[in-house]
Design a protein around this motif. Structure first.
Motif, PDB file in Angstrom:
ATOM      1  N   LEU A 112      81.419  84.946  47.895  1.00  0.00           N
ATOM      2  CA  LEU A 112      82.388  85.010  49.136  1.00  0.00           C
ATOM      3  C   LEU A 112      83.416  85.181  48.925  1.00  0.00           C
ATOM      4  O   LEU A 112      84.170  86.474  49.587  1.00  0.00           O
ATOM      5  CB  LEU A 112      82.053  83.584  49.401  1.00  0.00           C
ATOM      6  CG  LEU A 112      82.877  83.180  50.758  1.00  0.00           C
ATOM      7  CD1 LEU A 112      81.842  84.053  52.032  1.00  0.00           C
ATOM      8  CD2 LEU A 112      82.907  81.756  51.298  1.00  0.00           C
ATOM      9  N   LEU A 113      84.117  85.237  47.640  1.00  0.00           N
ATOM     10  CA  LEU A 113      85.855  85.640  47.564  1.00  0.00           C
ATOM     11  C   LEU A 113      85.517  86.949  47.045  1.00  0.00           C
ATOM     12  O   LEU A 113      86.335  87.604  48.204  1.00  0.00           O
ATOM     13  CB  LEU A 113      86.273  84.879  45.895  1.00  0.00           C
ATOM     14  CG  LEU A 113      87.780  85.349  46.232  1.00  0.00           C
ATOM     15  CD1 LEU A 113      88.888  85.184  47.270  1.00  0.00           C
ATOM     16  CD2 LEU A 113      88.105  84.967  45.069  1.00  0.00           C
ATOM     17  N   LEU A 114      84.657  87.579  46.849  1.00  0.00           N
ATOM     18  CA  LEU A 114      84.323  88.784  46.104  1.00  0.00           C
ATOM     19  C   LEU A 114      83.932  89.732  47.848  1.00  0.00           C
ATOM     20  O   LEU A 114      84.593  90.722  47.709  1.00  0.00           O
ATOM     21  CB  LEU A 114      83.576  89.153  45.564  1.00  0.00           C
ATOM     22  CG  LEU A 114      83.251  90.833  45.135  1.00  0.00           C
ATOM     23  CD1 LEU A 114      84.414  91.389  44.336  1.00  0.00           C
ATOM     24  CD2 LEU A 114      81.965  91.241  44.103  1.00  0.00           C
ATOM     25  N   CYS A 115      83.118  89.978  48.461  1.00  0.00           N
ATOM     26  CA  CYS A 115      82.709  90.007  50.055  1.00  0.00           C
ATOM     27  C   CYS A 115      84.344  89.844  50.412  1.00  0.00           C
ATOM     28  O   CYS A 115      84.351  90.840  51.597  1.00  0.00           O
ATOM     29  CB  CYS A 115      81.875  89.187  50.337  1.00  0.00           C
ATOM     30  SG  CYS A 115      80.446  89.263  49.541  1.00  0.00           S
ATOM     31  N   ALA A 116      84.704  88.560  50.667  1.00  0.00           N
ATOM     32  CA  ALA A 116      86.486  89.013  51.356  1.00  0.00           C
ATOM     33  C   ALA A 116      87.186  89.799  50.718  1.00  0.00           C
ATOM     34  O   ALA A 116      87.427  89.726  52.278  1.00  0.00           O
ATOM     35  CB  ALA A 116      86.829  87.464  51.359  1.00  0.00           C
ATOM     36  N   ILE A 117      87.562  89.707  49.292  1.00  0.00           N
ATOM     37  CA  ILE A 117      88.074  90.768  49.249  1.00  0.00           C
ATOM     38  C   ILE A 117      87.596  92.198  50.191  1.00  0.00           C
ATOM     39  O   ILE A 117      88.851  92.774  50.017  1.00  0.00           O
ATOM     40  CB  ILE A 117      88.607  90.741  47.734  1.00  0.00           C
ATOM     41  CG1 ILE A 117      89.870  89.366  47.505  1.00  0.00           C
ATOM     42  CG2 ILE A 117      89.045  91.653  47.504  1.00  0.00           C
ATOM     43  CD1 ILE A 117      89.126  89.446  46.309  1.00  0.00           C
ATOM     44  N   GLY A 118      86.630  92.079  49.414  1.00  0.00           N
ATOM     45  CA  GLY A 118      85.905  93.330  50.219  1.00  0.00           C
ATOM     46  C   GLY A 118      86.157  93.991  51.606  1.00  0.00           C
ATOM     47  O   GLY A 118      86.587  94.947  52.214  1.00  0.00           O
ATOM     48  N   ALA A 119      85.838  92.971  52.121  1.00  0.00           N
ATOM     49  CA  ALA A 119      85.953  93.056  53.823  1.00  0.00           C
ATOM     50  C   ALA A 119      87.314  93.696  54.597  1.00  0.00           C
ATOM     51  O   ALA A 119      88.129  93.905  55.188  1.00  0.00           O
ATOM     52  CB  ALA A 119      85.368  91.853  54.468  1.00  0.00           C
ATOM     53  N   ILE A 120      87.825  92.767  53.513  1.00  0.00           N
ATOM     54  CA  ILE A 120      90.025  92.824  53.885  1.00  0.00           C
ATOM     55  C   ILE A 120      90.538  94.473  53.052  1.00  0.00           C
ATOM     56  O   ILE A 120      91.266  94.556  53.646  1.00  0.00           O
ATOM     57  CB  ILE A 120      90.796  91.702  53.549  1.00  0.00           C
ATOM     58  CG1 ILE A 120      89.833  90.536  53.760  1.00  0.00           C
ATOM     59  CG2 ILE A 120      92.491  91.946  53.439  1.00  0.00           C
ATOM     60  CD1 ILE A 120      90.507  89.238  53.277  1.00  0.00           C
ATOM     61  N   VAL A 121      90.162  94.454  51.744  1.00  0.00           N
ATOM     62  CA  VAL A 121      90.689  95.586  51.261  1.00  0.00           C
ATOM     63  C   VAL A 121      90.287  97.190  51.635  1.00  0.00           C
ATOM     64  O   VAL A 121      91.109  97.772  51.640  1.00  0.00           O
ATOM     65  CB  VAL A 121      90.980  95.369  49.752  1.00  0.00           C
ATOM     66  CG1 VAL A 121      91.797  96.549  49.023  1.00  0.00           C
ATOM     67  CG2 VAL A 121      91.670  93.902  49.560  1.00  0.00           C
ATOM     68  N   LEU A 122      89.295  97.002  51.942  1.00  0.00           N
ATOM     69  CA  LEU A 122      88.559  98.184  52.066  1.00  0.00           C
ATOM     70  C   LEU A 122      88.953  99.411  53.092  1.00  0.00           C
ATOM     71  O   LEU A 122      88.840 100.325  53.020  1.00  0.00           O
ATOM     72  CB  LEU A 122      86.384  98.291  52.089  1.00  0.00           C
ATOM     73  CG  LEU A 122      86.249  98.081  51.014  1.00  0.00           C
ATOM     74  CD1 LEU A 122      84.381  98.267  51.433  1.00  0.00           C
ATOM     75  CD2 LEU A 122      86.292  99.539  50.239  1.00  0.00           C
ATOM     76  N   PRO A 123      89.417  99.012  54.575  1.00  0.00           N
ATOM     77  CA  PRO A 123      89.615  99.935  55.022  1.00  0.00           C
ATOM     78  C   PRO A 123      90.983 100.128  55.172  1.00  0.00           C
ATOM     79  O   PRO A 123      91.536 101.239  55.351  1.00  0.00           O
ATOM     80  CB  PRO A 123      90.295  98.699  56.858  1.00  0.00           C
ATOM     81  CG  PRO A 123      88.999  97.712  56.475  1.00  0.00           C
ATOM     82  CD  PRO A 123      89.774  97.252  55.036  1.00  0.00           C
ATOM     83  N   TYR A 124      92.341  99.638  53.912  1.00  0.00           N
ATOM     84  CA  TYR A 124      93.608 100.578  53.421  1.00  0.00           C
ATOM     85  C   TYR A 124      92.918 101.462  53.148  1.00  0.00           C
ATOM     86  O   TYR A 124      93.322 103.033  52.730  1.00  0.00           O
ATOM     87  CB  TYR A 124      94.165  99.437  52.828  1.00  0.00           C
ATOM     88  CG  TYR A 124      95.191 100.602  52.245  1.00  0.00           C
ATOM     89  CD1 TYR A 124      96.746 101.008  53.036  1.00  0.00           C
ATOM     90  CD2 TYR A 124      95.205  99.849  50.791  1.00  0.00           C
ATOM     91  CE1 TYR A 124      97.602 101.620  51.865  1.00  0.00           C
ATOM     92  CE2 TYR A 124      96.342 100.680  50.180  1.00  0.00           C
ATOM     93  CZ  TYR A 124      97.422 101.456  50.619  1.00  0.00           C
ATOM     94  OH  TYR A 124      98.137 101.959  50.191  1.00  0.00           O
ATOM     95  N   PHE A 125      92.068 101.171  52.009  1.00  0.00           N
ATOM     96  CA  PHE A 125      91.700 102.253  50.867  1.00  0.00           C
ATOM     97  C   PHE A 125      90.675 103.228  52.051  1.00  0.00           C
ATOM     98  O   PHE A 125      90.779 104.621  51.608  1.00  0.00           O
ATOM     99  CB  PHE A 125      90.766 101.762  49.612  1.00  0.00           C
ATOM    100  CG  PHE A 125      91.423 101.277  48.806  1.00  0.00           C
ATOM    101  CD1 PHE A 125      92.518 101.577  48.054  1.00  0.00           C
ATOM    102  CD2 PHE A 125      91.490  99.589  48.157  1.00  0.00           C
ATOM    103  CE1 PHE A 125      93.298 100.874  46.847  1.00  0.00           C
ATOM    104  CE2 PHE A 125      91.856  98.789  47.400  1.00  0.00           C
ATOM    105  CZ  PHE A 125      92.818  99.554  46.975  1.00  0.00           C
ATOM    106  N   ALA A 126      90.022 102.974  53.094  1.00  0.00           N
ATOM    107  CA  ALA A 126      89.378 103.870  53.390  1.00  0.00           C
ATOM    108  C   ALA A 126      90.029 104.933  54.310  1.00  0.00           C
ATOM    109  O   ALA A 126      89.989 106.046  54.015  1.00  0.00           O
ATOM    110  CB  ALA A 126      87.930 103.385  54.762  1.00  0.00           C
ATOM    111  N   VAL A 127      91.188 103.957  54.581  1.00  0.00           N
ATOM    112  CA  VAL A 127      91.886 105.760  55.322  1.00  0.00           C
ATOM    113  C   VAL A 127      92.856 106.655  54.236  1.00  0.00           C
ATOM    114  O   VAL A 127      92.962 107.418  54.891  1.00  0.00           O
ATOM    115  CB  VAL A 127      92.855 104.458  55.717  1.00  0.00           C
ATOM    116  CG1 VAL A 127      94.399 105.475  55.989  1.00  0.00           C
ATOM    117  CG2 VAL A 127      92.318 103.826  57.531  1.00  0.00           C
TER     118      VAL A 127
END
Length: 92
Positions: free
Chosen positions: A46-61
Motif C-alpha cells: 500500500l505504501l509503495l503504491c501510494a508513493i508511486g501515485a504521488i511521485v509519478l506525476p512529477y517524474f512524468a513531467v
C-alpha cells in the motif's frame, strides 16, 4: 567542410512532441494502476503504491520535457559556398 548527413538532423517538432506524449501517457497509466491497487493491497505494498501515485506525476513531467540530443553532430550553417567541378568535362 564536413558533409552533413540527414541522420544527424534533430527530430521534427511533431515527432518529438509525439514521443514526449507517449512517455507521459505511460507514466500516467502506471499512476492509475497504482491508485487502483491501493484499494486492494495492504502493508508495504500500500505504501509503495501510494508513493508511486504521488511521485509519478512529477517524474512524468520531468521525463516528458527532457530534450533528446540528436544522434549525430550538431548541424552548422555553412560559412561559404563550395563549387563542384566535374573532372570528366575537363578531360574531354
Amino acid at each position: 567542410m564536413k558533409q552533413q548527413s540527414i541522420t544527424s538532423l534533430p527530430a521534427s517538432p511533431e515527432v518529438e512532441r509525439r514521443n514526449r506524449m507517449i512517455k507521459y501517457s505511460i507514466a500516467m497509466g502506471i499512476r492509475i494502476v497504482c491508485i487502483v491497487l491501493m484499494l486492494f493491497v495492504q502493508g508495504w505494498w500500500l505504501l509503495l503504491c501510494a508513493i508511486g501515485a504521488i511521485v509519478l506525476p512529477y517524474f512524468a513531467v520531468v521525463v516528458a520535457n527532457v530534450q533528446v540530443a540528436p544522434r549525430g553532430a550538431e548541424v552548422l550553417r555553412p560559412g561559404t559556398v563550395a563549387t563542384f567541378r566535374n573532372t570528366d568535362d575537363e578531360v574531354r
